[in-house]
Scaffold this motif. Structure first.
Motif, PDB file in Angstrom:
ATOM      1  N   LEU A 185      10.152  13.200  22.135  1.00  0.00           N
ATOM      2  CA  LEU A 185      11.021  13.800  21.110  1.00  0.00           C
ATOM      3  C   LEU A 185      10.723  13.198  19.743  1.00  0.00           C
ATOM      4  CD1 LEU A 185      14.479  13.972  22.954  1.00  0.00           C
ATOM      5  CD2 LEU A 185      12.954  15.877  22.351  1.00  0.00           C
ATOM      6  N   ALA A 186      10.625  11.872  19.707  1.00  0.00           N
ATOM      7  CA  ALA A 186      10.381  11.180  18.440  1.00  0.00           C
ATOM      8  C   ALA A 186       9.053  11.616  17.847  1.00  0.00           C
ATOM      9  CB  ALA A 186      10.392   9.667  18.676  1.00  0.00           C
ATOM     10  N   GLN A 187       8.058  11.733  18.707  1.00  0.00           N
ATOM     11  CA  GLN A 187       6.723  12.084  18.249  1.00  0.00           C
ATOM     12  C   GLN A 187       6.702  13.490  17.654  1.00  0.00           C
ATOM     13  OE1 GLN A 187       4.096  12.611  21.469  1.00  0.00           O
ATOM     14  NE2 GLN A 187       2.316  12.988  20.185  1.00  0.00           N
ATOM     15  N   SER A 188       7.374  14.457  18.315  1.00  0.00           N
ATOM     16  CA  SER A 188       7.313  15.837  17.826  1.00  0.00           C
ATOM     17  C   SER A 188       8.117  16.016  16.546  1.00  0.00           C
ATOM     18  CB  SER A 188       7.782  16.811  18.910  1.00  0.00           C
ATOM     19  OG  SER A 188       9.038  16.394  19.388  1.00  0.00           O
ATOM     20  N   SER A 189       9.043  15.104  16.270  1.00  0.00           N
ATOM     21  CA  SER A 189       9.783  15.224  15.008  1.00  0.00           C
ATOM     22  C   SER A 189       9.278  14.197  13.993  1.00  0.00           C
ATOM     23  CB  SER A 189      11.282  15.059  15.263  1.00  0.00           C
ATOM     24  OG  SER A 189      11.509  13.849  15.937  1.00  0.00           O
ATOM     25  N   PHE A 190       8.093  13.661  14.215  1.00  0.00           N
ATOM     26  CA  PHE A 190       7.470  12.680  13.309  1.00  0.00           C
ATOM     27  C   PHE A 190       8.346  11.468  13.016  1.00  0.00           C
ATOM     28  CE2 PHE A 190       4.658  16.240  12.717  1.00  0.00           C
ATOM     29  CZ  PHE A 190       3.420  15.620  12.614  1.00  0.00           C
ATOM     30  N   ARG A 191       9.221  11.088  14.003  1.00  0.00           N
ATOM     31  CA  ARG A 191       9.997   9.854  13.813  1.00  0.00           C
ATOM     32  C   ARG A 191       9.176   8.689  14.380  1.00  0.00           C
ATOM     33  NH1 ARG A 191      15.404   9.881  12.305  1.00  0.00           N
ATOM     34  NH2 ARG A 191      14.969   7.651  12.225  1.00  0.00           N
ATOM     35  N   THR A 192       8.132   8.348  13.614  1.00  0.00           N
ATOM     36  CA  THR A 192       7.219   7.299  14.083  1.00  0.00           C
ATOM     37  C   THR A 192       7.946   5.992  14.338  1.00  0.00           C
ATOM     38  OG1 THR A 192       5.667   8.375  12.603  1.00  0.00           O
ATOM     39  CG2 THR A 192       4.935   6.342  13.638  1.00  0.00           C
ATOM     40  N   ASP A 193       8.991   5.702  13.554  1.00  0.00           N
ATOM     41  CA  ASP A 193       9.748   4.457  13.762  1.00  0.00           C
ATOM     42  C   ASP A 193      10.334   4.417  15.167  1.00  0.00           C
ATOM     43  OD1 ASP A 193      11.321   6.599  13.077  1.00  0.00           O
ATOM     44  OD2 ASP A 193      12.795   5.439  11.930  1.00  0.00           O
ATOM     45  N   ILE A 238      11.389  -0.471  11.619  1.00  0.00           N
ATOM     46  CA  ILE A 238      11.465  -0.285  13.076  1.00  0.00           C
ATOM     47  C   ILE A 238      12.669  -1.053  13.639  1.00  0.00           C
ATOM     48  CG2 ILE A 238      10.282  -0.731  15.273  1.00  0.00           C
ATOM     49  CD1 ILE A 238       7.647  -0.465  13.643  1.00  0.00           C
ATOM     50  N   ALA A 239      12.832  -2.285  13.164  1.00  0.00           N
ATOM     51  CA  ALA A 239      13.938  -3.115  13.646  1.00  0.00           C
ATOM     52  C   ALA A 239      15.272  -2.474  13.290  1.00  0.00           C
ATOM     53  CB  ALA A 239      13.841  -4.516  13.046  1.00  0.00           C
ATOM     54  N   LEU A 253       0.825  -1.217   0.000  1.00  0.00           N
ATOM     55  CA  LEU A 253       0.000   0.000   0.000  1.00  0.00           C
ATOM     56  C   LEU A 253       0.852   1.258   0.000  1.00  0.00           C
ATOM     57  CD1 LEU A 253      -2.624  -1.230   2.601  1.00  0.00           C
ATOM     58  CD2 LEU A 253      -2.860  -1.195   0.109  1.00  0.00           C
ATOM     59  N   ASP A 254       2.174   1.057   0.118  1.00  0.00           N
ATOM     60  CA  ASP A 254       3.107   2.179   0.055  1.00  0.00           C
ATOM     61  C   ASP A 254       2.806   3.243   1.115  1.00  0.00           C
ATOM     62  OD1 ASP A 254       5.402   3.088  -0.962  1.00  0.00           O
ATOM     63  OD2 ASP A 254       4.516   4.149  -2.689  1.00  0.00           O
ATOM     64  N   ILE A 255       2.633   2.803   2.356  1.00  0.00           N
ATOM     65  CA  ILE A 255       2.323   3.725   3.456  1.00  0.00           C
ATOM     66  C   ILE A 255       3.590   4.497   3.819  1.00  0.00           C
ATOM     67  CG2 ILE A 255       1.500   3.869   5.858  1.00  0.00           C
ATOM     68  CD1 ILE A 255       0.092   1.194   5.348  1.00  0.00           C
ATOM     69  N   PRO A 256       3.500   5.844   3.932  1.00  0.00           N
ATOM     70  CA  PRO A 256       4.701   6.623   4.273  1.00  0.00           C
ATOM     71  C   PRO A 256       5.221   6.267   5.671  1.00  0.00           C
ATOM     72  CG  PRO A 256       2.735   8.018   4.233  1.00  0.00           C
ATOM     73  CD  PRO A 256       2.343   6.701   3.672  1.00  0.00           C
ATOM     74  N   THR A 257       6.530   6.339   5.833  1.00  0.00           N
ATOM     75  CA  THR A 257       7.164   5.923   7.079  1.00  0.00           C
ATOM     76  C   THR A 257       6.703   6.750   8.271  1.00  0.00           C
ATOM     77  OG1 THR A 257       9.093   5.336   5.788  1.00  0.00           O
ATOM     78  CG2 THR A 257       9.391   5.435   8.163  1.00  0.00           C
ATOM     79  N   TRP A 258       6.452   8.032   8.065  1.00  0.00           N
ATOM     80  CA  TRP A 258       6.046   8.881   9.190  1.00  0.00           C
ATOM     81  C   TRP A 258       4.653   8.523   9.703  1.00  0.00           C
ATOM     82  CZ3 TRP A 258       1.651  11.686   8.477  1.00  0.00           C
ATOM     83  CH2 TRP A 258       1.239  11.956   7.162  1.00  0.00           C
ATOM     84  N   LEU A 259       3.843   7.838   8.814  1.00  0.00           N
ATOM     85  CA  LEU A 259       2.500   7.445   9.223  1.00  0.00           C
ATOM     86  C   LEU A 259       2.549   6.093   9.924  1.00  0.00           C
ATOM     87  CD1 LEU A 259      -0.324   8.607   9.042  1.00  0.00           C
ATOM     88  CD2 LEU A 259      -0.698   7.202   6.999  1.00  0.00           C
ATOM     89  N   LEU A 260       3.079   5.107   9.242  1.00  0.00           N
ATOM     90  CA  LEU A 260       3.211   3.775   9.846  1.00  0.00           C
ATOM     91  C   LEU A 260       4.438   3.069   9.262  1.00  0.00           C
ATOM     92  CD1 LEU A 260       1.876   1.645  11.747  1.00  0.00           C
ATOM     93  CD2 LEU A 260       0.813   0.700   9.698  1.00  0.00           C
TER      94      LEU A 260
END
Lengths: 264, 243
Positions: free
Chosen positions: A220-228, A53-54, A40-47
């Motif tokens: 910190l990760a959340q505010s910089s959209f580092r969802t991983d 993640i690993a 589905l080519d979901i962007p990394t910042w979304l999921l």
């Protein structure tokens, strides 16, 4: 002793024999997640996908490992203090019935205030140091222990109690020889709940203001959209909970050898 | 050895009279049974003797000393064996002694062996059968410092075969020790088989109806159960319970 060892061996074999089922389900879910995020080519910042993640988890280990140790330390300190307070409260309320009547409602009220509301207050009163954080963890940890232990004391077998009383046992002897060992399984139920709560409490307390910890890393990760990185944090919170849980089950097995497997 | 005197004991619970003017004695080294229908207040009487509550009227004397409301004067075994599940057999049998002093474990081991429990010292109660748990409870009573033993329907939960075996076992162990025993039962045959005297209680409220002295020689064996005299006694006591 030999019989005991062989029985633990059998138990371990059983765990291995049955343990593959949940592991298989988790692996299948991860594969499903990986495939769908690629197709589905979901962007990394979304999921982010599990492999992303690993990869993040492995490559930035050096960047976040101090957060991990800080949270572990905080959880353990909070857990130990929370459990001690919980046990102490349970013993006092049990031995002094009038105090129990007066304070039991207060005990329940203390749990009705959402911790998220209470936490900023504690920061206002005690600043950003360790104290308010430990207080938060203590507040979430002591309750399951106190309630489970009190229930364990109160469910003491009446006939055993009659026997001990008529045999001339003092209140202290009844407590040490009968009520405390009788409550041990209940205490361990409380410990298992408190252990997972302590990790949760530590992370919440770190959100409010700290310079390190999984909670800080997550914010910190959340505010910089580092969802991983958020997911890396979630994985470590889960691992930490599981380790605590496992340690307590191991301690329970060690202390409660007498428990009938099929129940009395 | 010790002697128990129960003198005019009356007890009510929430306005309902459970025990009414009960008097009897148990002599030194005597085996006395209280026989009565279930729910006739026999357990209440034990709780009073053991000092859990005080009587409304009347007195209990042990060797001449008043023991109303005094705990620890007698050794009591409730209906269930009441063993601590987290203690091994050996640790359980010393419990009664442990409350007053450091227990004598070698003696406990010896007693367990005599009681046919050799090899079970380190077993937990849930590994034992119902009959064996009762044996452990009785050994605990024998090892307790008190010389007066109260047994509350110890064999009521056992099947008929185990019960007979346990009666015989109890007799053989007791005849070696001869502590005074007050035994509660609702089984007529059991009472005759074991006792020197039987005190028949009525119910609602419990009163002493009649006393029987059982003349059979000791040691007694199981053949007694099938004898003609046994039947005579059984008939007589049964009639007493009926009226």
């Amino acid at each position: 002793m030999l019989a005991l060892n062989s029985s633990t061996l059998v138990q371990m074999k059983n765990m291995l024999a049955q343990g593959w089922r949940p592991v298989l389900v988790i692996i299948l879910l991860l594969i499903l997640w990986e495939i769908s995020s690629r197709l589905l080519d979901i962007p990394t910042w979304l999921l982010p996908s599990p492999t992303e993640i690993a990869r993040e988890g492995v490559t930035s280990w050096a960047n976040y490992q101090h957060h991990l140790f800080s949270t572990t330390k905080l959880s353990v300190i909070g857990f130990v203090i929370g459990v001690s307070v919980g046990l102490l409260i349970a013993v006092i309320l049990h031995l002094l019935p009038t105090v129990r009547q007066a304070f039991y409602p207060l005990l329940i009220l203390s749990q009705n205030i959402p911790i998220i509301v209470l936490a900023p207050l504690l920061v206002i009163w005690f600043g950003f140091g360790v104290l308010p954080k430990v207080l938060i963890i203590t507040l979430v940890c002591f309750f399951p222990i106190a309630v489970a232990t009190l229930d364990g004391f109160r469910q003491t077998n009446q006939e055993l109690l009659h026997y001990m009383r008529m045999a001339g046992a003092t209140k202290g002897q009844i407590f040490r020889k009968l009520e405390l060992p009788h409550a041990l399984p209940s205490i361990f139920s409380g410990l298992k709940i408190s252990a997972t709560y302590s990790v949760m409490g530590a992370v919440i307390s770190e959100w409010l203001g700290a310079n390190q910890g999984i909670g800080v890393y997550m914010t910190l990760a959340q505010s910089s959209f580092r969802t991983d990185r958020v997911f890396v944090a979630i994985v470590f919170i889960m691992i930490l909970c599981l380790v605590f849980f496992g340690l307590i089950i191991a301690l329970e097995k060690l202390l409660i050898k007498w428990r009938a497997t099929e129940g009395e | 050895m010790s002697e128990l005197v129960v003198e005019g004991v009356t007890k009510s619970f929430s306005g309902k009279k459970v025990l009414d003017n009960i008097s009897f004695t148990v002599q030194e080294g005597e085996f006395v049974s209280l026989l009565g229908p279930s729910g006739s207040g026999k357990s209440t009487l034990f709780h009073l003797i053991g000092g859990l509550f005080g009587p409304d009227a009347g007195n209990f004397y042990l060797d001449g000393n008043k023991i109303n409301g005094k705990r620890g004067a007698i050794s009591y075994t409730p209906q269930s064996p009441s063993l601590l599940p987290w203690r091994t057999v050996l640790d359980n049998v010393v419990l009664g002694a442990e409350i007053f002093a450091k227990p004598d474990r070698p003696q406990a081991r010896m007693m367990l062996e005599k009681a046919g429990l050799a090899g079970y010292e380190d077993a937990y109660p849930h590994h034992l059968s119902g009959g064996m748990r009762q044996r452990v409870a009785f050994v605990r009573a024998l090892l307790s410092p008190q010389d007066f033993i109260c047994l509350d329907e110890p064999f009521s939960a056992l099947d008929e075969f185990t019960r007979l075996e346990m009666q015989q076992w109890l007799l053989s162990i007791w005849e070696q020790n001869r502590k005074s025993v007050l035994f509660v039962t609702h089984n007529i045959e059991e009472a005759i088989h074991l006792s020197d005297r039987i005190i028949v209680l009525s119910s609602n409220p419990a009163t002493v109806k009649r006393e029987f002295t059982i003349p059979f020689e000791r040691p007694r064996d199981q053949a007694l159960l099938l004898s003609e005299e046994m039947l005579q006694w059984k008939k007589q006591i049964y009639q007493e319970l009926q009226t």
